[in-house]
Design a protein around this motif. Structure first.
Motif, PDB file in Angstrom:
ATOM      1  N   SER A  72      -2.559  -1.350 -10.110  1.00 41.03           N
ATOM      2  CA  SER A  72      -2.086  -2.717  -9.876  1.00 41.03           C
ATOM      3  C   SER A  72      -1.639  -2.903  -8.427  1.00 41.03           C
ATOM      4  N   SER A  73      -0.942  -1.912  -7.838  1.00 42.04           N
ATOM      5  CA  SER A  73      -0.519  -2.058  -6.439  1.00 42.04           C
ATOM      6  C   SER A  73      -1.726  -1.980  -5.499  1.00 42.04           C
ATOM      7  N   ARG A  93       1.206  -5.823 -16.352  1.00 40.65           N
ATOM      8  CA  ARG A  93       0.965  -6.136 -17.765  1.00 40.65           C
ATOM      9  C   ARG A  93      -0.530  -6.236 -18.048  1.00 40.65           C
ATOM     10  N   ILE A  94      -1.300  -6.591 -17.023  1.00 45.76           N
ATOM     11  CA  ILE A  94      -2.743  -6.793 -17.187  1.00 45.76           C
ATOM     12  C   ILE A  94      -3.529  -5.544 -16.768  1.00 45.76           C
ATOM     13  N   ILE A  95      -3.120  -4.935 -15.655  1.00 44.37           N
ATOM     14  CA  ILE A  95      -3.872  -3.801 -15.102  1.00 44.37           C
ATOM     15  C   ILE A  95      -3.070  -2.516 -15.285  1.00 44.37           C
ATOM     16  N   PRO A  96      -3.562  -1.617 -16.128  1.00 42.07           N
ATOM     17  CA  PRO A  96      -2.833  -0.365 -16.364  1.00 42.07           C
ATOM     18  C   PRO A  96      -3.112   0.663 -15.264  1.00 42.07           C
ATOM     19  N   SER A  97      -2.327   1.716 -15.278  1.00 36.61           N
ATOM     20  CA  SER A  97      -2.588   2.839 -14.375  1.00 36.61           C
ATOM     21  C   SER A  97      -3.841   3.557 -14.850  1.00 36.61           C
ATOM     22  N   LEU A 135       0.835  -1.207   0.000  1.00 32.05           N
ATOM     23  CA  LEU A 135       0.000   0.000   0.000  1.00 32.05           C
ATOM     24  C   LEU A 135       0.869   1.256   0.000  1.00 32.05           C
ATOM     25  N   LEU A 136       2.036   1.179   0.646  1.00 33.05           N
ATOM     26  CA  LEU A 136       2.970   2.304   0.582  1.00 33.05           C
ATOM     27  C   LEU A 136       3.416   2.555  -0.858  1.00 33.05           C
ATOM     28  N   ARG A 137       3.558   1.507  -1.642  1.00 30.86           N
ATOM     29  CA  ARG A 137       3.922   1.667  -3.061  1.00 30.86           C
ATOM     30  C   ARG A 137       2.854   2.497  -3.774  1.00 30.86           C
ATOM     31  N   PHE A 138       1.587   2.223  -3.472  1.00 32.62           N
ATOM     32  CA  PHE A 138       0.481   3.002  -4.051  1.00 32.62           C
ATOM     33  C   PHE A 138       0.535   4.454  -3.561  1.00 32.62           C
ATOM     34  N   VAL A 139       0.749   4.629  -2.257  1.00 33.72           N
ATOM     35  CA  VAL A 139       0.781   5.972  -1.666  1.00 33.72           C
ATOM     36  C   VAL A 139       1.942   6.786  -2.236  1.00 33.72           C
ATOM     37  N   ILE A 178      11.062  -0.167  -1.049  1.00 35.22           N
ATOM     38  CA  ILE A 178       9.645  -0.504  -1.281  1.00 35.22           C
ATOM     39  C   ILE A 178       9.450  -0.993  -2.710  1.00 35.22           C
ATOM     40  N   VAL A 179      10.107  -0.342  -3.659  1.00 35.53           N
ATOM     41  CA  VAL A 179       9.999  -0.764  -5.061  1.00 35.53           C
ATOM     42  C   VAL A 179      10.546  -2.181  -5.230  1.00 35.53           C
ATOM     43  N   ARG A 180      11.715  -2.460  -4.659  1.00 37.54           N
ATOM     44  CA  ARG A 180      12.315  -3.797  -4.800  1.00 37.54           C
ATOM     45  C   ARG A 180      11.458  -4.872  -4.119  1.00 37.54           C
ATOM     46  N   ALA A 181      10.873  -4.529  -2.982  1.00 39.46           N
ATOM     47  CA  ALA A 181      10.075  -5.511  -2.238  1.00 39.46           C
ATOM     48  C   ALA A 181       8.757  -5.834  -2.940  1.00 39.46           C
ATOM     49  N   THR A 182       8.227  -4.883  -3.698  1.00 39.53           N
ATOM     50  CA  THR A 182       6.921  -5.097  -4.337  1.00 39.53           C
ATOM     51  C   THR A 182       7.027  -5.498  -5.805  1.00 39.53           C
ATOM     52  N   GLN A 183       8.168  -5.281  -6.411  1.00 43.12           N
ATOM     53  CA  GLN A 183       8.328  -5.509  -7.849  1.00 43.12           C
ATOM     54  C   GLN A 183       8.031  -6.940  -8.302  1.00 43.12           C
ATOM     55  N   PRO A 184       8.461  -7.985  -7.564  1.00 46.33           N
ATOM     56  CA  PRO A 184       8.186  -9.347  -8.056  1.00 46.33           C
ATOM     57  C   PRO A 184       6.696  -9.635  -8.268  1.00 46.33           C
ATOM     58  N   LEU A 185       5.836  -9.149  -7.392  1.00 46.13           N
ATOM     59  CA  LEU A 185       4.397  -9.364  -7.571  1.00 46.13           C
ATOM     60  C   LEU A 185       3.788  -8.362  -8.538  1.00 46.13           C
ATOM     61  N   LEU A 186       4.285  -7.128  -8.514  1.00 44.31           N
ATOM     62  CA  LEU A 186       3.680  -6.078  -9.333  1.00 44.31           C
ATOM     63  C   LEU A 186       3.988  -6.210 -10.819  1.00 44.31           C
ATOM     64  N   LYS A 187       5.168  -6.671 -11.141  1.00 48.85           N
ATOM     65  CA  LYS A 187       5.592  -6.694 -12.542  1.00 48.85           C
ATOM     66  C   LYS A 187       4.615  -7.464 -13.441  1.00 48.85           C
ATOM     67  N   PRO A 188       4.233  -8.707 -13.086  1.00 47.43           N
ATOM     68  CA  PRO A 188       3.280  -9.407 -13.959  1.00 47.43           C
ATOM     69  C   PRO A 188       1.879  -8.795 -13.941  1.00 47.43           C
ATOM     70  N   VAL A 189       1.469  -8.256 -12.802  1.00 44.64           N
ATOM     71  CA  VAL A 189       0.122  -7.682 -12.702  1.00 44.64           C
ATOM     72  C   VAL A 189       0.018  -6.400 -13.536  1.00 44.64           C
TER      73      VAL A 189
END
Length: 196
Positions: A68-69, A57-61, A24-28, A44-55
């Motif tokens: 996505s976050s 591709r499907i969910i845009p900003s 959620l901090l990534r979103f904030v 925060i970017v490194r900790a969330t990137q593994p899950l966020l990267k594939p998502v």
């Protein structure tokens, strides 16, 4: 057996809530346009990137918001709540109800991030007003957009900024009147209310 379930619930809620906070901090951070060169932002970017990267591709900003976050935060909250219910009662409950409870939980955490960031910011303004510490800079970047509307309403009283007091009141009222009432109205079990 009861002791093992209680310990498992504690582990699930603690580790899950920690990762939920980071997501959620990534979103904030994107919402407040924080400096992503800050070392804490990089973590925060490194900790969330593994899950966020594939998502991603499907969910845009959407409107510059990192949807996505936000969606992943809701999914993580759902998993935490489902595991908690499974360990406590042997069932995960209704998926639609879990989704509603998760949205309530993520919204509550979103408000808490700003609430505690403002507390830290106020304390830092007393003890280290001109600090260039990465943590202090990040806290100020998170607080500034939340305090800006209150600063327009409340005049500066000779160097004393009372806008955080109004912001604290509004955030606390939202938590008490909206979040808690939604949790009770939707029938959220007490064990899940501890998460929010």
């Amino acid at each position: 057996m009861y002791g093992l379930n209680t310990a498992a619930i504690y582990v699930v809620q603690t580790l899950g809530s920690l990762y939920l906070l980071i997501m959620l901090l990534r979103f904030v951070l994107q919402l407040v346009r924080a400096d992503f060169y800050n070392p804490l932002c990089q973590f925060i970017v490194r900790a969330t990137q593994p899950l966020l990267k594939p998502v991603r591709r499907i969910i845009p900003s959407l409107f510059g918001l990192d949807m996505s976050s936000l969606l992943l935060a809701i999914v993580i909250q759902m998993i935490i709540m489902a595991l908690t219910l499974l360990l406590a009662y042997g069932t995960t409950g209704n998926p639609l109800q879990l989704l509603v409870w998760s949205i309530i939980g993520v919204t509550a955490l979103f408000l808490k991030i700003f609430f505690f960031a403002m507390i830290i910011s106020v304390i830092l303004s007393w003890v280290a007003p001109q600090s260039h510490n990465p943590g202090a800079e990040l806290v100020n970047q998170i607080c500034e957009p939340a305090l800006a509307p209150f600063r327009r309403i409340v005049p500066n009283l000779g160097g004393l900024d009372i806008s955080p007091i109004l912001a604290f009141m509004v955030l606390k009222l939202l938590d008490m009147l909206v979040i808690n009432n939604l949790a009770m109205t939707t029938g959220m079990p007490q064990i899940l209310r501890l998460l929010i």
